[in-house]
Write a protein that holds these residues in place. Structure first.
Motif, PDB file in Angstrom:
ATOM      1  N   ARG A   1       0.832  -1.212   0.000  1.00 45.81           N
ATOM      2  CA  ARG A   1       0.000   0.000   0.000  1.00 45.81           C
ATOM      3  C   ARG A   1       0.861   1.256   0.000  1.00 45.81           C
ATOM      4  O   ARG A   1       0.616   2.199  -0.776  1.00 45.81           O
ATOM      5  CB  ARG A   1      -0.894  -0.017   1.233  1.00 45.81           C
ATOM      6  CG  ARG A   1      -1.738   1.228   1.449  1.00 45.81           C
ATOM      7  CD  ARG A   1      -2.142   1.343   2.905  1.00 45.81           C
ATOM      8  NE  ARG A   1      -0.970   1.468   3.778  1.00 45.81           N
ATOM      9  CZ  ARG A   1      -0.960   1.096   5.054  1.00 45.81           C
ATOM     10  NH1 ARG A   1      -2.037   0.564   5.621  1.00 45.81           N
ATOM     11  NH2 ARG A   1       0.143   1.260   5.778  1.00 45.81           N
ATOM     12  N   ASP A   2       1.867   1.277   0.838  1.00 45.08           N
ATOM     13  CA  ASP A   2       2.732   2.458   0.940  1.00 45.08           C
ATOM     14  C   ASP A   2       3.538   2.675  -0.341  1.00 45.08           C
ATOM     15  O   ASP A   2       3.796   3.824  -0.734  1.00 45.08           O
ATOM     16  CB  ASP A   2       3.668   2.326   2.132  1.00 45.08           C
ATOM     17  CG  ASP A   2       2.928   2.371   3.465  1.00 45.08           C
ATOM     18  OD1 ASP A   2       1.738   2.746   3.472  1.00 45.08           O
ATOM     19  OD2 ASP A   2       3.534   2.009   4.493  1.00 45.08           O
ATOM     20  N   GLN A   3       3.939   1.588  -0.992  1.00 44.53           N
ATOM     21  CA  GLN A   3       4.671   1.700  -2.258  1.00 44.53           C
ATOM     22  C   GLN A   3       3.795   2.336  -3.342  1.00 44.53           C
ATOM     23  O   GLN A   3       4.230   3.220  -4.076  1.00 44.53           O
ATOM     24  CB  GLN A   3       5.117   0.305  -2.718  1.00 44.53           C
ATOM     25  CG  GLN A   3       6.208  -0.322  -1.884  1.00 44.53           C
ATOM     26  CD  GLN A   3       7.586   0.021  -2.419  1.00 44.53           C
ATOM     27  OE1 GLN A   3       7.918  -0.318  -3.550  1.00 44.53           O
ATOM     28  NE2 GLN A   3       8.367   0.701  -1.618  1.00 44.53           N
ATOM     29  N   VAL A   4       2.555   1.880  -3.427  1.00 47.59           N
ATOM     30  CA  VAL A   4       1.635   2.434  -4.432  1.00 47.59           C
ATOM     31  C   VAL A   4       1.327   3.890  -4.118  1.00 47.59           C
ATOM     32  O   VAL A   4       1.301   4.741  -5.019  1.00 47.59           O
ATOM     33  CB  VAL A   4       0.346   1.598  -4.497  1.00 47.59           C
ATOM     34  CG1 VAL A   4      -0.652   2.229  -5.472  1.00 47.59           C
ATOM     35  CG2 VAL A   4       0.653   0.162  -4.916  1.00 47.59           C
ATOM     36  N   GLN A   5       1.115   4.207  -2.852  1.00 48.60           N
ATOM     37  CA  GLN A   5       0.813   5.583  -2.473  1.00 48.60           C
ATOM     38  C   GLN A   5       1.980   6.509  -2.824  1.00 48.60           C
ATOM     39  O   GLN A   5       1.775   7.621  -3.340  1.00 48.60           O
ATOM     40  CB  GLN A   5       0.501   5.664  -0.978  1.00 48.60           C
ATOM     41  CG  GLN A   5      -0.057   7.004  -0.530  1.00 48.60           C
ATOM     42  CD  GLN A   5      -1.403   7.300  -1.143  1.00 48.60           C
ATOM     43  OE1 GLN A   5      -2.257   6.425  -1.218  1.00 48.60           O
ATOM     44  NE2 GLN A   5      -1.608   8.532  -1.596  1.00 48.60           N
ATOM     45  N   ALA A   6       3.203   6.056  -2.545  1.00 47.46           N
ATOM     46  CA  ALA A   6       4.379   6.876  -2.875  1.00 47.46           C
ATOM     47  C   ALA A   6       4.494   7.099  -4.374  1.00 47.46           C
ATOM     48  O   ALA A   6       4.866   8.194  -4.825  1.00 47.46           O
ATOM     49  CB  ALA A   6       5.644   6.196  -2.336  1.00 47.46           C
ATOM     50  N   LEU A   7       4.177   6.076  -5.154  1.00 40.18           N
ATOM     51  CA  LEU A   7       4.213   6.216  -6.610  1.00 40.18           C
ATOM     52  C   LEU A   7       3.227   7.282  -7.071  1.00 40.18           C
ATOM     53  O   LEU A   7       3.562   8.150  -7.887  1.00 40.18           O
ATOM     54  CB  LEU A   7       3.879   4.876  -7.263  1.00 40.18           C
ATOM     55  CG  LEU A   7       3.633   4.909  -8.782  1.00 40.18           C
ATOM     56  CD1 LEU A   7       4.915   5.240  -9.535  1.00 40.18           C
ATOM     57  CD2 LEU A   7       3.056   3.575  -9.257  1.00 40.18           C
ATOM     58  N   LEU A   8       2.014   7.243  -6.537  1.00 40.94           N
ATOM     59  CA  LEU A   8       0.981   8.187  -6.970  1.00 40.94           C
ATOM     60  C   LEU A   8       1.259   9.605  -6.498  1.00 40.94           C
ATOM     61  O   LEU A   8       0.807  10.568  -7.120  1.00 40.94           O
ATOM     62  CB  LEU A   8      -0.382   7.713  -6.473  1.00 40.94           C
ATOM     63  CG  LEU A   8      -0.875   6.399  -7.088  1.00 40.94           C
ATOM     64  CD1 LEU A   8      -2.155   5.936  -6.411  1.00 40.94           C
ATOM     65  CD2 LEU A   8      -1.082   6.541  -8.589  1.00 40.94           C
TER      66      LEU A   8
END
Length: 304
Positions: free
Chosen positions: A191-198
């Motif tokens: 979740r944190d990886q996807v959030q950082a990407l966005l």
């Protein structure tokens, strides 16, 4: 009026997506997949203005006349409805439309939930899924998807998206803990990886390339294909673990409205099981769950 801009440039004063709108105007965003269609036949379309943000479409009217339009085209549907917009090979189409709001319908003066800021949309949806992840006690409990457990619901999301992202956008997510060992930690890391990407400013300039969808801006593509998937699997995890199954009804309605016209295409993809029949007057969440092949009445926790 039709203006064709083959280089895809859009003047700032015609930036439909981000400019503030008068109270009497509503904005809608439509992602029409290859093989799908956008029917422009109801009253809100009579005076709609449209901007073709990505892809090419055939505009066909009731008389049979048609016009081919490509990215950057700005056109009015006044006098052309009923009409149908169909993406031409090989891409899907992203279309933003402006409509005159029907008096008394204040709810129309909002953008599509799916097409709001991708980072904010993901943060909101992921928070709901996270609550169910953190509330799970039995990770081996059977899930509504045949052959799955609660652990498999998390595994599905953590495992399919990194490959889709790497293959379509050249973006690599850092692997995290194993779902088998620690599903809570695995989901939190993912979740944190996807959030950082966005939230990365560079994402605004990235494109997702996929043979089934064509080229799409990465942020909206994540919302359409991944974040919406997290939202629907929230119900799967909640049902499996007997937690709160309530989903946002407005987003349920939006997803159901977007998928219903491409029912046959979705079934043929193998990603959805047969639709489950439910009463016509069932609430929108029940109808969405049934549409994606889940039985909303099976395995329901008994009421007190």
């Amino acid at each position: 009026m039709t203006v064709h801009r083959p280089n895809g440039s859009v003047p700032a004063f015609l930036d439909f997506r981000s400019r503030p709108l008068p109270e009497r105007v509503s904005r809608q965003v439509h992602l029409v997949p290859r093989g799908g269609r956008l029917d422009c036949s109801r009253s809100p379309w009579d005076d709609a203005m449209a901007l073709l943000e990505a892809g090419c479409v055939e505009l066909r009217v009731a008389s049979g006349a048609s016009l081919h339009l490509c990215q950057g085209a700005i056109f009015s549907l006044r006098g052309l409805t009923p009409a149908v917009l169909t993406p031409t090979e090989p891409d899907s189409a992203l279309i933003t439309t402006l409509h005159r709001r029907i008096e008394g319908e204040a709810s129309m003066n909002r953008e599509s939930i799916v097409d709001q800021d991708p980072a904010e949309f993901h943060r909101w949806v992921a928070a709901g899924f996270t609550a169910r992840v953190e509330g799970t006690v039995d990770w081996d409990a059977p899930a509504p998807v045949q052959g799955w457990t609660a652990r498999d619901v998390v595994g599905h999301l953590v495992e399919w998206f990194p490959g889709f992202l790497a293959g379509g956008a050249g973006v690599t997510l850092t692997p995290g803990p194993s779902v088998s060992d620690d599903p809570v930690a695995a989901w939190s890391h993912h979740r944190d990886q996807v959030q950082a990407l966005l939230e990365d400013p560079a994402t605004a300039g990235r494109v997702l390339r996929n043979p089934h969808t064509g080229d799409l801006p990465l942020g909206p593509a994540v919302s359409q294909f991944y974040t919406a998937d997290v939202f629907m699997h929230t119900w799967d995890l909640a049902r499996a673990t007997r937690q709160d199954e309530t989903l946002d009804p407005a987003l349920c309605a939006e997803l159901l409205e977007g998928m219903a016209p491409i029912d046959e295409l979705l079934r043929s993809s193998g990603q959805y099981g047969p639709r489950v029949e439910v009463p016509d007057d069932a609430d929108v969440q029940t109808r969405l769950i049934a549409f994606i092949g889940r039985d909303p009445y099976a395995g329901r926790a008994p009421t007190a």
